[in-house]
Design a protein around this motif. Sequence first.
Motif, PDB file in Angstrom:
ATOM      1  N   GLY A   1     -31.994  61.756  -8.942  1.00 11.60           N
ATOM      2  CA  GLY A   1     -30.713  61.253  -8.471  1.00 11.60           C
ATOM      3  C   GLY A   1     -29.540  61.906  -9.156  1.00 11.60           C
ATOM      4  O   GLY A   1     -28.401  61.431  -9.043  1.00 11.60           O
ATOM      5  N   GLN A   2     -29.790  63.003  -9.871  1.00 10.26           N
ATOM      6  CA  GLN A   2     -28.736  63.692 -10.609  1.00 10.26           C
ATOM      7  C   GLN A   2     -28.074  64.760  -9.748  1.00 10.26           C
ATOM      8  O   GLN A   2     -28.754  65.445  -8.975  1.00 10.26           O
ATOM      9  N   ALA A   3     -26.776  64.907  -9.887  1.00  7.39           N
ATOM     10  CA  ALA A   3     -26.055  66.003  -9.237  1.00  7.39           C
ATOM     11  C   ALA A   3     -26.131  67.208 -10.169  1.00  7.39           C
ATOM     12  O   ALA A   3     -25.461  67.247 -11.201  1.00  7.39           O
ATOM     13  N   VAL A   4     -26.974  68.184  -9.825  1.00 10.20           N
ATOM     14  CA  VAL A   4     -27.189  69.333 -10.705  1.00 10.20           C
ATOM     15  C   VAL A   4     -26.165  70.441 -10.458  1.00 10.20           C
ATOM     16  O   VAL A   4     -26.050  71.369 -11.256  1.00 10.20           O
ATOM     17  N   ALA A   5     -25.443  70.371  -9.357  1.00 11.30           N
ATOM     18  CA  ALA A   5     -24.359  71.317  -9.065  1.00 11.30           C
ATOM     19  C   ALA A   5     -23.446  70.653  -8.055  1.00 11.30           C
ATOM     20  O   ALA A   5     -23.887  69.812  -7.261  1.00 11.30           O
ATOM     21  N   ALA A   6     -22.167  70.986  -8.079  1.00 14.39           N
ATOM     22  CA  ALA A   6     -21.216  70.348  -7.168  1.00 14.39           C
ATOM     23  C   ALA A   6     -20.084  71.305  -6.817  1.00 14.39           C
ATOM     24  O   ALA A   6     -19.712  72.161  -7.613  1.00 14.39           O
ATOM     25  N   GLU A   7     -19.577  71.142  -5.616  1.00 10.78           N
ATOM     26  CA  GLU A   7     -18.418  71.888  -5.135  1.00 10.78           C
ATOM     27  C   GLU A   7     -17.530  70.920  -4.372  1.00 10.78           C
ATOM     28  O   GLU A   7     -17.990  69.873  -3.907  1.00 10.78           O
ATOM     29  N   ARG A   8     -16.249  71.261  -4.219  1.00  5.42           N
ATOM     30  CA  ARG A   8     -15.353  70.417  -3.444  1.00  5.42           C
ATOM     31  C   ARG A   8     -14.326  71.265  -2.726  1.00  5.42           C
ATOM     32  O   ARG A   8     -14.048  72.403  -3.124  1.00  5.42           O
ATOM     33  N   ALA A   9     -13.776  70.692  -1.670  1.00  6.60           N
ATOM     34  CA  ALA A   9     -12.716  71.358  -0.925  1.00  6.60           C
ATOM     35  C   ALA A   9     -11.687  70.313  -0.524  1.00  6.60           C
ATOM     36  O   ALA A   9     -12.040  69.281   0.069  1.00  6.60           O
ATOM     37  N   ASP A  10     -10.429  70.540  -0.863  1.00 13.93           N
ATOM     38  CA  ASP A  10      -9.357  69.663  -0.412  1.00 13.93           C
ATOM     39  C   ASP A  10      -9.050  69.994   1.041  1.00 13.93           C
ATOM     40  O   ASP A  10      -8.923  71.163   1.411  1.00 13.93           O
ATOM     41  N   VAL A  11      -8.944  68.953   1.856  1.00 13.52           N
ATOM     42  CA  VAL A  11      -8.779  69.146   3.296  1.00 13.52           C
ATOM     43  C   VAL A  11      -7.477  68.477   3.737  1.00 13.52           C
ATOM     44  O   VAL A  11      -7.307  67.268   3.563  1.00 13.52           O
ATOM     45  N   PRO A  12      -6.537  69.221   4.306  1.00 13.44           N
ATOM     46  CA  PRO A  12      -5.247  68.635   4.693  1.00 13.44           C
ATOM     47  C   PRO A  12      -5.388  67.607   5.811  1.00 13.44           C
ATOM     48  O   PRO A  12      -6.356  67.637   6.588  1.00 13.44           O
ATOM     49  N   VAL A  13      -4.421  66.706   5.880  1.00 15.47           N
ATOM     50  CA  VAL A  13      -4.452  65.626   6.872  1.00 15.47           C
ATOM     51  C   VAL A  13      -4.554  66.169   8.294  1.00 15.47           C
ATOM     52  O   VAL A  13      -5.186  65.565   9.161  1.00 15.47           O
TER      53      VAL A  13
ATOM     54  N   ASP B   1      -8.671  69.671  11.960  1.00 17.21           N
ATOM     55  CA  ASP B   1      -9.335  69.327  13.220  1.00 17.21           C
ATOM     56  C   ASP B   1     -10.826  69.620  13.108  1.00 17.21           C
ATOM     57  O   ASP B   1     -11.338  69.952  12.029  1.00 17.21           O
ATOM     58  N   ASN B   2     -11.548  69.503  14.234  1.00  9.01           N
ATOM     59  CA  ASN B   2     -13.000  69.682  14.219  1.00  9.01           C
ATOM     60  C   ASN B   2     -13.417  71.046  13.681  1.00  9.01           C
ATOM     61  O   ASN B   2     -14.336  71.151  12.862  1.00  9.01           O
ATOM     62  N   GLN B   3     -12.760  72.089  14.150  1.00  2.00           N
ATOM     63  CA  GLN B   3     -13.157  73.427  13.743  1.00  2.00           C
ATOM     64  C   GLN B   3     -12.957  73.632  12.247  1.00  2.00           C
ATOM     65  O   GLN B   3     -13.824  74.188  11.561  1.00  2.00           O
ATOM     66  N   GLN B   4     -11.823  73.187  11.731  1.00  2.00           N
ATOM     67  CA  GLN B   4     -11.555  73.344  10.304  1.00  2.00           C
ATOM     68  C   GLN B   4     -12.547  72.552   9.455  1.00  2.00           C
ATOM     69  O   GLN B   4     -12.998  73.021   8.406  1.00  2.00           O
ATOM     70  N   MET B   5     -12.904  71.349   9.902  1.00  4.68           N
ATOM     71  CA  MET B   5     -13.867  70.554   9.143  1.00  4.68           C
ATOM     72  C   MET B   5     -15.250  71.201   9.188  1.00  4.68           C
ATOM     73  O   MET B   5     -15.960  71.241   8.172  1.00  4.68           O
ATOM     74  N   ALA B   6     -15.642  71.703  10.360  1.00  2.74           N
ATOM     75  CA  ALA B   6     -16.929  72.385  10.459  1.00  2.74           C
ATOM     76  C   ALA B   6     -16.974  73.589   9.526  1.00  2.74           C
ATOM     77  O   ALA B   6     -17.985  73.836   8.852  1.00  2.74           O
ATOM     78  N   GLU B   7     -15.889  74.351   9.468  1.00  2.00           N
ATOM     79  CA  GLU B   7     -15.833  75.511   8.579  1.00  2.00           C
ATOM     80  C   GLU B   7     -15.904  75.085   7.112  1.00  2.00           C
ATOM     81  O   GLU B   7     -16.509  75.783   6.283  1.00  2.00           O
ATOM     82  N   THR B   8     -15.313  73.935   6.785  1.00  2.19           N
ATOM     83  CA  THR B   8     -15.386  73.419   5.418  1.00  2.19           C
ATOM     84  C   THR B   8     -16.832  73.090   5.048  1.00  2.19           C
ATOM     85  O   THR B   8     -17.311  73.438   3.957  1.00  2.19           O
ATOM     86  N   PHE B   9     -17.537  72.415   5.952  1.00  2.00           N
ATOM     87  CA  PHE B   9     -18.944  72.097   5.708  1.00  2.00           C
ATOM     88  C   PHE B   9     -19.777  73.367   5.532  1.00  2.00           C
ATOM     89  O   PHE B   9     -20.624  73.459   4.642  1.00  2.00           O
ATOM     90  N   GLN B  10     -19.543  74.342   6.396  1.00  2.00           N
ATOM     91  CA  GLN B  10     -20.304  75.586   6.329  1.00  2.00           C
ATOM     92  C   GLN B  10     -20.062  76.314   5.008  1.00  2.00           C
ATOM     93  O   GLN B  10     -21.002  76.823   4.381  1.00  2.00           O
ATOM     94  N   GLU B  11     -18.797  76.350   4.584  1.00  2.00           N
ATOM     95  CA  GLU B  11     -18.467  77.042   3.346  1.00  2.00           C
ATOM     96  C   GLU B  11     -19.112  76.363   2.143  1.00  2.00           C
ATOM     97  O   GLU B  11     -19.706  77.024   1.279  1.00  2.00           O
ATOM     98  N   LEU B  12     -19.033  75.026   2.076  1.00  2.00           N
ATOM     99  CA  LEU B  12     -19.623  74.301   0.952  1.00  2.00           C
ATOM    100  C   LEU B  12     -21.135  74.435   0.947  1.00  2.00           C
ATOM    101  O   LEU B  12     -21.755  74.601  -0.118  1.00  2.00           O
ATOM    102  N   ALA B  13     -21.761  74.370   2.123  1.00  2.00           N
ATOM    103  CA  ALA B  13     -23.216  74.522   2.207  1.00  2.00           C
ATOM    104  C   ALA B  13     -23.639  75.899   1.724  1.00  2.00           C
ATOM    105  O   ALA B  13     -24.630  76.050   0.992  1.00  2.00           O
ATOM    106  N   GLY B  14     -22.889  76.918   2.104  1.00  2.00           N
ATOM    107  CA  GLY B  14     -23.208  78.273   1.672  1.00  2.00           C
ATOM    108  C   GLY B  14     -23.108  78.436   0.169  1.00  2.00           C
ATOM    109  O   GLY B  14     -23.963  79.071  -0.467  1.00  2.00           O
TER     110      GLY B  14
END
Length: 390
Positions: A104-116, A119-132
């Motif tokens: 249950g330990q977080a062995v590595a972490a990343e974050r991205a600040d997302v502006p208000v 939209d869908n495309q920007q959020m999808a790109e955020t997920f893709q970047e963090l996953a990569g």
Amino acid sequence: MAAFLPRAAASAQAGERARLLRAVAEGRAASRKEMSDLFGIRSSTVSELVGDLVAAGLLAETPVRSGGRGRPAQLLVANPNRLAAVVFRIASQSVQAAIVNLAGQAVAAERADVPVGCDNQQMAETFQELAGRLQGLVPRHADLAGLSFSLSGVVDAASQRWLFSSRWPRLRSLDIGEAVRATNLPVAVARNLDVELRARLARSEDRAGGTLLLHWGYGIGASFAIDGIPINGGEGRFGEIGHCRVSAAAAAPCRCGRTGCLETLASLWALQPVLAERWPMLDIDETALARQVGAIDLLSLPAMDRAVDQVVVALANLCRILFPRRVVISGPFVANPQVWAEFHRRFQAEGLLTAVASPDLQADQRSSELELEGAAAPLLTAAMARLLSR
């Protein structure tokens, strides 16, 4: 590791492997002999099962010399990095992603600040970047069980769609599975408060009756379980209490597109400008804010005093519908002792109904840790079951 062991095994042998692995993970046995004594199993059977677990990478054996003659004893140690899952969670106005192992330990972490305005495309790109980014940080020899999304707002878990979040009003019905299809990994989607509540109850000895979780932070929402089972199922729509309209007179615009919602009077996003005017150093991140507010006189702000009243009334109304046995309040505001004491006092004064006892009220700040554990559980448990069955 024990939290991610499957409750039901595919075969008797897989069940025995799980039983031995649990004993090591819980510290009840650390050698083959101790296992044999603990469970009353023949040493040859224990050796076979332990050999399977070592071959699967779930256990490791290390020699321990006692100082005497003869062969050194073999100490059994569970390997928490044999499996891992990437968990995406929402924190204030950011997306945080962490690699969670079997401890249950977080062995590595990343974050991205997302502006208000995301939209869908920007959020999808955020997920893709963090996953990569995180796929390159998976522990050596670990299998990645998949990507788990613990999301705020309204979620359709069955179709893996994020329908709406007031943090990003332009986001609508985002297909999570499609957004991260290129990873070729299993995907799990759930509402954040449901996975947090599930993890809380998994650790609790008393799960009988109704348990209500109310999160009062950047947003305001609730989750409810009966006898340890959250009632939300795959719908992901229950508990959006923050978007209940509280007053026609208090017609402030809400991020959901309506006016007069509870969040416009009591959420962190609505109160933050007032808080920042008095205490500019306060963080917008819930975890950081919870550490900062302990010694601050929050109730000296009229807006904060009104917020306590509004959340107390909303909780009491919810309790008059659900009649929970216990209520857990999480979020940064109840980390302030003065706010929590006043919240508790006003809730008891509000009461529910004549001759109906108020539920047990608890404050807890472990929401981030439990959310990671609860979100990772479906993927890690399924991957563990597959390993134990080989």
